[in-house]
Design a protein around this motif. Structure first.
Motif, PDB file in Angstrom:
ATOM      1  N   LYS A  66       0.831  -1.204   0.000  1.00 57.49           N
ATOM      2  CA  LYS A  66       0.000   0.000   0.000  1.00 57.49           C
ATOM      3  C   LYS A  66       0.870   1.261   0.000  1.00 57.49           C
ATOM      4  CE  LYS A  66      -3.738   2.117   2.689  1.00 57.49           C
ATOM      5  NZ  LYS A  66      -4.591   1.956   3.878  1.00 57.49           N
ATOM      6  N   LEU A  67       1.896   1.275   0.849  1.00 56.36           N
ATOM      7  CA  LEU A  67       2.801   2.421   0.910  1.00 56.36           C
ATOM      8  C   LEU A  67       3.552   2.603  -0.408  1.00 56.36           C
ATOM      9  CD1 LEU A  67       4.234   1.892   4.508  1.00 56.36           C
ATOM     10  CD2 LEU A  67       2.589   3.646   3.796  1.00 56.36           C
ATOM     11  N   ALA A  68       4.013   1.497  -0.984  1.00 54.75           N
ATOM     12  CA  ALA A  68       4.731   1.565  -2.263  1.00 54.75           C
ATOM     13  C   ALA A  68       3.808   2.075  -3.366  1.00 54.75           C
ATOM     14  CB  ALA A  68       5.298   0.199  -2.630  1.00 54.75           C
ATOM     15  N   ALA A  69       2.552   1.651  -3.349  1.00 59.47           N
ATOM     16  CA  ALA A  69       1.588   2.119  -4.355  1.00 59.47           C
ATOM     17  C   ALA A  69       1.372   3.618  -4.231  1.00 59.47           C
ATOM     18  CB  ALA A  69       0.264   1.366  -4.209  1.00 59.47           C
ATOM     19  N   ARG A  70       1.308   4.121  -3.007  1.00 59.93           N
ATOM     20  CA  ARG A  70       1.162   5.567  -2.805  1.00 59.93           C
ATOM     21  C   ARG A  70       2.369   6.316  -3.354  1.00 59.93           C
ATOM     22  NH1 ARG A  70      -0.542   6.047   3.488  1.00 59.93           N
ATOM     23  NH2 ARG A  70      -2.570   5.020   3.372  1.00 59.93           N
ATOM     24  N   ALA A  71       3.558   5.807  -3.044  1.00 63.02           N
ATOM     25  CA  ALA A  71       4.788   6.450  -3.519  1.00 63.02           C
ATOM     26  C   ALA A  71       4.856   6.416  -5.045  1.00 63.02           C
ATOM     27  CB  ALA A  71       6.015   5.769  -2.908  1.00 63.02           C
ATOM     28  N   GLN A  72       4.472   5.270  -5.632  1.00 65.91           N
ATOM     29  CA  GLN A  72       4.513   5.156  -7.083  1.00 65.91           C
ATOM     30  C   GLN A  72       3.507   6.103  -7.732  1.00 65.91           C
ATOM     31  OE1 GLN A  72       4.854   1.247  -8.681  1.00 65.91           O
ATOM     32  NE2 GLN A  72       3.991   1.823 -10.652  1.00 65.91           N
ATOM     33  N   ALA A  73       2.324   6.227  -7.156  1.00 62.57           N
ATOM     34  CA  ALA A  73       1.324   7.154  -7.705  1.00 62.57           C
ATOM     35  C   ALA A  73       1.836   8.588  -7.649  1.00 62.57           C
ATOM     36  CB  ALA A  73       0.011   7.012  -6.941  1.00 62.57           C
ATOM     37  N   LEU A  74       2.501   8.937  -6.559  1.00 61.71           N
ATOM     38  CA  LEU A  74       3.081  10.270  -6.454  1.00 61.71           C
ATOM     39  C   LEU A  74       4.111  10.488  -7.558  1.00 61.71           C
ATOM     40  CD1 LEU A  74       3.442  12.955  -4.913  1.00 61.71           C
ATOM     41  CD2 LEU A  74       5.173  11.783  -3.526  1.00 61.71           C
ATOM     42  N   ALA A  75       4.985   9.504  -7.760  1.00 61.15           N
ATOM     43  CA  ALA A  75       6.026   9.623  -8.795  1.00 61.15           C
ATOM     44  C   ALA A  75       5.420   9.708 -10.188  1.00 61.15           C
ATOM     45  CB  ALA A  75       6.990   8.442  -8.706  1.00 61.15           C
ATOM     46  N   GLU A  76       4.419   8.879 -10.454  1.00 65.92           N
ATOM     47  CA  GLU A  76       3.808   8.877 -11.784  1.00 65.92           C
ATOM     48  C   GLU A  76       3.084  10.191 -12.088  1.00 65.92           C
ATOM     49  OE1 GLU A  76       1.518   5.285 -11.457  1.00 65.92           O
ATOM     50  OE2 GLU A  76       3.128   4.075 -12.348  1.00 65.92           O
ATOM     51  N   GLY A  77       2.615  10.869 -11.060  1.00 59.62           N
ATOM     52  CA  GLY A  77       1.950  12.145 -11.261  1.00 59.62           C
ATOM     53  C   GLY A  77       2.846  13.342 -11.064  1.00 59.62           C
ATOM     54  N   TRP A  78       4.130  13.063 -10.872  1.00 55.41           N
ATOM     55  CA  TRP A  78       5.083  14.135 -10.609  1.00 55.41           C
ATOM     56  C   TRP A  78       5.158  15.079 -11.789  1.00 55.41           C
ATOM     57  CZ3 TRP A  78       6.672  15.604  -6.146  1.00 55.41           C
ATOM     58  CH2 TRP A  78       7.798  16.400  -6.005  1.00 55.41           C
ATOM     59  N   GLU A  79       4.969  16.338 -11.531  1.00 57.99           N
ATOM     60  CA  GLU A  79       4.926  17.342 -12.601  1.00 57.99           C
ATOM     61  C   GLU A  79       6.276  17.972 -12.891  1.00 57.99           C
ATOM     62  OE1 GLU A  79       1.870  20.157 -11.724  1.00 57.99           O
ATOM     63  OE2 GLU A  79       0.351  18.612 -11.507  1.00 57.99           O
ATOM     64  N   ARG A  80       7.277  17.584 -12.160  1.00 59.97           N
ATOM     65  CA  ARG A  80       8.609  18.152 -12.360  1.00 59.97           C
ATOM     66  C   ARG A  80       9.600  17.030 -12.624  1.00 59.97           C
ATOM     67  NH1 ARG A  80       6.305  20.883  -7.736  1.00 59.97           N
ATOM     68  NH2 ARG A  80       7.037  19.070  -6.626  1.00 59.97           N
ATOM     69  N   PRO A  81       9.499  16.375 -13.787  1.00 61.45           N
ATOM     70  CA  PRO A  81      10.394  15.253 -14.070  1.00 61.45           C
ATOM     71  C   PRO A  81      11.847  15.702 -14.185  1.00 61.45           C
ATOM     72  CG  PRO A  81       9.165  15.851 -16.031  1.00 61.45           C
ATOM     73  CD  PRO A  81       8.615  16.670 -14.897  1.00 61.45           C
ATOM     74  N   ALA A  82      12.720  14.739 -14.112  1.00 67.09           N
ATOM     75  CA  ALA A  82      14.156  15.016 -14.205  1.00 67.09           C
ATOM     76  C   ALA A  82      14.445  15.851 -15.438  1.00 67.09           C
ATOM     77  CB  ALA A  82      14.933  13.704 -14.271  1.00 67.09           C
ATOM     78  N   GLY A  83      15.257  16.851 -15.277  1.00 64.41           N
ATOM     79  CA  GLY A  83      15.656  17.707 -16.385  1.00 64.41           C
ATOM     80  C   GLY A  83      14.720  18.872 -16.617  1.00 64.41           C
ATOM     81  N   ALA A  84      13.553  18.866 -15.967  1.00 62.27           N
ATOM     82  CA  ALA A  84      12.620  19.984 -16.138  1.00 62.27           C
ATOM     83  C   ALA A  84      13.167  21.191 -15.385  1.00 62.27           C
ATOM     84  CB  ALA A  84      11.241  19.612 -15.618  1.00 62.27           C
ATOM     85  N   PRO A  85      12.979  22.372 -15.939  1.00 63.33           N
ATOM     86  CA  PRO A  85      13.491  23.557 -15.247  1.00 63.33           C
ATOM     87  C   PRO A  85      12.710  23.812 -13.959  1.00 63.33           C
ATOM     88  CG  PRO A  85      12.204  24.188 -17.168  1.00 63.33           C
ATOM     89  CD  PRO A  85      12.334  22.691 -17.190  1.00 63.33           C
ATOM     90  N   ASP A  86      13.400  24.326 -12.975  1.00 66.48           N
ATOM     91  CA  ASP A  86      12.767  24.689 -11.718  1.00 66.48           C
ATOM     92  C   ASP A  86      11.941  25.949 -11.960  1.00 66.48           C
ATOM     93  OD1 ASP A  86      12.121  25.625  -9.163  1.00 66.48           O
ATOM     94  OD2 ASP A  86      13.988  24.919  -8.307  1.00 66.48           O
ATOM     95  N   PRO A  87      10.651  25.926 -11.635  1.00 66.27           N
ATOM     96  CA  PRO A  87       9.823  27.101 -11.903  1.00 66.27           C
ATOM     97  C   PRO A  87      10.249  28.327 -11.101  1.00 66.27           C
ATOM     98  CG  PRO A  87       8.596  25.483 -10.630  1.00 66.27           C
ATOM     99  CD  PRO A  87       9.893  24.849 -11.031  1.00 66.27           C
ATOM    100  N   ASP A  88      11.028  28.132 -10.034  1.00 68.41           N
ATOM    101  CA  ASP A  88      11.503  29.258  -9.231  1.00 68.41           C
ATOM    102  C   ASP A  88      12.783  29.865  -9.778  1.00 68.41           C
ATOM    103  OD1 ASP A  88       9.359  28.992  -7.500  1.00 68.41           O
ATOM    104  OD2 ASP A  88      10.442  27.591  -6.200  1.00 68.41           O
ATOM    105  N   ASP A  89      13.404  29.202 -10.751  1.00 68.46           N
ATOM    106  CA  ASP A  89      14.625  29.741 -11.342  1.00 68.46           C
ATOM    107  C   ASP A  89      14.299  30.988 -12.157  1.00 68.46           C
ATOM    108  OD1 ASP A  89      16.222  27.814 -10.258  1.00 68.46           O
ATOM    109  OD2 ASP A  89      16.417  26.629 -12.077  1.00 68.46           O
ATOM    110  N   VAL A  90      15.187  31.934 -12.077  1.00 70.38           N
ATOM    111  CA  VAL A  90      15.024  33.150 -12.868  1.00 70.38           C
ATOM    112  C   VAL A  90      15.487  32.860 -14.284  1.00 70.38           C
ATOM    113  CG1 VAL A  90      15.761  35.543 -13.129  1.00 70.38           C
ATOM    114  CG2 VAL A  90      15.383  34.587 -10.846  1.00 70.38           C
ATOM    115  N   THR A  91      14.647  33.146 -15.249  1.00 69.45           N
ATOM    116  CA  THR A  91      14.988  32.875 -16.644  1.00 69.45           C
ATOM    117  C   THR A  91      15.107  34.165 -17.452  1.00 69.45           C
ATOM    118  OG1 THR A  91      12.662  32.589 -17.199  1.00 69.45           O
ATOM    119  CG2 THR A  91      13.906  30.593 -16.635  1.00 69.45           C
ATOM    120  N   ASP A  92      15.271  35.294 -16.741  1.00 70.22           N
ATOM    121  CA  ASP A  92      15.411  36.565 -17.441  1.00 70.22           C
ATOM    122  C   ASP A  92      16.676  36.539 -18.290  1.00 70.22           C
ATOM    123  OD1 ASP A  92      13.194  37.370 -16.067  1.00 70.22           O
ATOM    124  OD2 ASP A  92      14.275  38.565 -14.594  1.00 70.22           O
ATOM    125  N   GLU A  93      16.572  37.103 -19.465  1.00 70.01           N
ATOM    126  CA  GLU A  93      17.726  37.151 -20.352  1.00 70.01           C
ATOM    127  C   GLU A  93      18.741  38.149 -19.814  1.00 70.01           C
ATOM    128  OE1 GLU A  93      18.431  38.219 -24.973  1.00 70.01           O
ATOM    129  OE2 GLU A  93      16.661  37.039 -24.488  1.00 70.01           O
TER     130      GLU A  93
END
Length: 109
Positions: A66-93
């Motif tokens: 049950k605990l593993a299923a919860r963790a897996q569901a969290l990972a599968e719904g993760w909106e910030r996959p590896a390599g995705a930019p951090d939304p808090d990073d400043v991207t000003d040119e």
């Protein structure tokens, strides 16, 4: 040496009851999903936290699943996959001032 031998030896070293059932397939599947959906370093951390949670809550096989299923569901719904930019990073040119002579300027830090 194979995985089962490693688990047996590691259980001995960690003073774990050798009769405690471990579903290594479940742990490995969870780690694979987390590594791909979140990032690789999250996989062993997730497995560790799953173990802490399981131990704190009685470590019955059904509970671990049950605990593993919860963790897996969290990972599968993760909106910030590896390599995705951090939304808090400043991207000003950054303006290009390579043509400006700064040789007489003093900067305070």
């Amino acid at each position: 040496m194979n995985l089962h031998d490693w688990i047996d030896e590691l259980s001995d070293v960690l003073d774990l009851d050798p009769e405690v059932e471990i579903d290594e397939g479940l742990v490995l599947d969870l780690a694979r999903v987390v590594a791909h959906a979140v990032e690789r370093p999250a996989a062993p951390v997730t497995a560790y936290l799953l173990g802490l949670a399981a131990g704190a809550q009685g470590a019955k096989p059904a509970l671990v699943e049950k605990l593993a299923a919860r963790a897996q569901a969290l990972a599968e719904g993760w909106e910030r996959p590896a390599g995705a930019p951090d939304p808090d990073d400043v991207t000003d040119e950054v303006p290009d001032d390579t043509g400006v002579d700064h040789s007489g300027e003093r900067f305070e830090g």
